[in-house]
Scaffold this motif. Structure first.
Motif: not given
Length: 430
Positions: A218-242
């Motif tokens: 909890s409360n961990s983003i940078h250095g959290n391998p699971m979250r960084e992987d999620i972000t990288e995959i999402c950036r590859k897909l590049q959703p248009d809006f949130l």
């Protein structure tokens, strides 16, 4: 003496405690709700973070997929703001037949038709096509390569083939992804099982009997391998809006963030830290926590979040009392099967060979039982509670009596009536 109450399903459980025994009452900041939800939604859609306004992104004739959370996240109250996104799209010339809604189930069970109606709202359900994601059927998935973490990327075809993708959800602390919301709409939300498994496996260190990676918390983003992987995959897909909601402890909207899936979400995470991150100076001998009532205590699988948050408030080997109705039982048929392993090391080896999300939740449950004396008030059979390594109790009074017997002569008690959301800051979990 003072009277307290803790949410349990759709009811509340009372408890009387001597004031002198109370160390802390961990309550989120009390922030007033938004007066006009529609006006606020329209405002953030027109003035987003990190992207142009939605009207400059979406164009007439394009096929749009809106991703929404499932029934276990009913607390997000998607039905209350989704209608305004639809209205906004209609106002800029997007027809209902060009919009579809995809429920981000991850590995959760399918939604009933009534649950779909609950999630999106009666009017939206009557106008817009609503679909469940299915992580188990490969024909519904597209393969997009691998992430730098080695995760094979399988994403729902409706998302990949859409002209525009809009993510929705709610932001809260998350026990291994740091925070909910944001890119979690994609992974695990609309990802394939293999993607979800590999991503979640990043919560462990590599190797045998190496244990959990403490940065996947909890409360961990940078250095959290699971979250960084999620972000990288999402950036590859590049959703248009949130568009993500921020709610107070009463379930009222206090803000929305919109725009780039990461930049807007990070601003929302800061709001959650300020609202639900509660500084503590001392750990307790006894922690009493409620998941927050239905649907946050719909099953034990969801309640693991409350258990994990509560670990941060107690001393090593302290007593943890959890109130969670678990109306739908454990939440996954395989959950209890993981307790065939005699210890955490056995569970870990099995998870690394064949990772499942319910298996991970079972591991976290056993993890808590090793380092805390955990008393559970629920509708689960006593035999099941005992098999989990917990002590069953039928009321808070009974649970507290047991806790006093298990503790020192003058135990200090911390209360967490919103345990699924509040995170004690300044203590280290086992």
């Amino acid at each position: 003496m003072n009277n307290y109450s803790f949410k349990y399903g759709t009811t509340e459980l009372p408890l009387t405690i001597h004031d002198g025994d109370i160390l802390d009452m961990l309550i989120p900041k009390d922030i007033s709700p938004i007066g006009d939800i529609g006006q606020k939604c329209m405002e953030v859609l027109a003035h987003p973070i990190g992207t142009p306004p939605l009207k400059d992104i979406v164009h007439r004739g394009e096929k749009i997929v809106i991703i929404v959370s499932d029934i276990t996240r009913l607390w997000i109250r998607t039905d209350q703001f989704l209608i305004y996104i639809i209205q906004y799209l209609n106002d800029i010339g997007i027809h209902d037949e060009d919009i579809s809604i995809l429920i981000s189930l991850g590995t959760h069970r399918p939604s009933s038709e009534e649950e779909k109606r609950q999630i999106v709202g009666k009017e939206v359900f009557s106008r817009i096509s609503v679909y469940d994601h299915d992580c188990f059927h490969g024909q519904e998935l597209c393969f997009l390569g691998h992430s730098s973490f080695g995760t094979p990327i399988y994403i729902n075809k409706r998302v990949v083939e859409a002209d525009r993708v809009i993510l929705t959800g709610g932001i809260t602390f998350h026990l291994f992804a740091g925070f909910g919301g944001g890119a979690k709409s994609i992974v695990p939300g609309v990802a394939g099982l293999e993607t979800i498994q590999h991503n979640h496996r990043l919560t462990f260190y590599k190797g045998e009997s190496t244990g959990l990676n403490p940065n996947a918390c909890s409360n961990s983003i940078h250095g959290n391998p699971m979250r960084e992987d999620i972000t990288e995959i999402c950036r590859k897909l590049q959703p248009d809006f949130l568009l993500n909601a921020v709610l107070n402890q009463h379930g009222d909207f206090i803000n929305f963030v919109a725009g780039d899936f990461e930049q807007a979400w990070l601003k929302g995470c800061d709001m959650i830290r300020d609202l639900y991150g509660i500084p503590i100076n001392e750990k307790a001998d006894i922690v009493i926590a409620s998941a927050g009532g239905y649907p946050k205590d719909i099953n034990l699988y969801q309640t693991v979040k409350t258990i994990d948050n509560s670990l941060y408030a107690g001393k090593d080997n302290s007593v943890l009392i959890i109130t969670s109705e678990c109306k739908e039982g454990l939440g996954a048929e395989e959950f209890l099967q993981w307790f065939q392993y005699r210890d955490l090391e056995g569970m870990e080896r099995a998870l690394k060979q064949n990772f499942t999300v319910p298996g991970y939740a079972a591991y976290k449950t056993a993890y808590a039982a090793r380092f805390r004396k955990l008393i559970l008030i629920s509708s689960l059979p006593e035999s099941t509670v005992c098999r989990l390594g917990f002590i069953p109790a039928s009321s808070l009074e009974e649970a507290l009596a047991i806790a006093y017997q298990q503790s020192s002569s003058h135990p200090k008690i911390t209360l967490m009536p919103y345990g699924a959301n509040t995170l004690p800051i300044g203590a280290i979990s086992m």
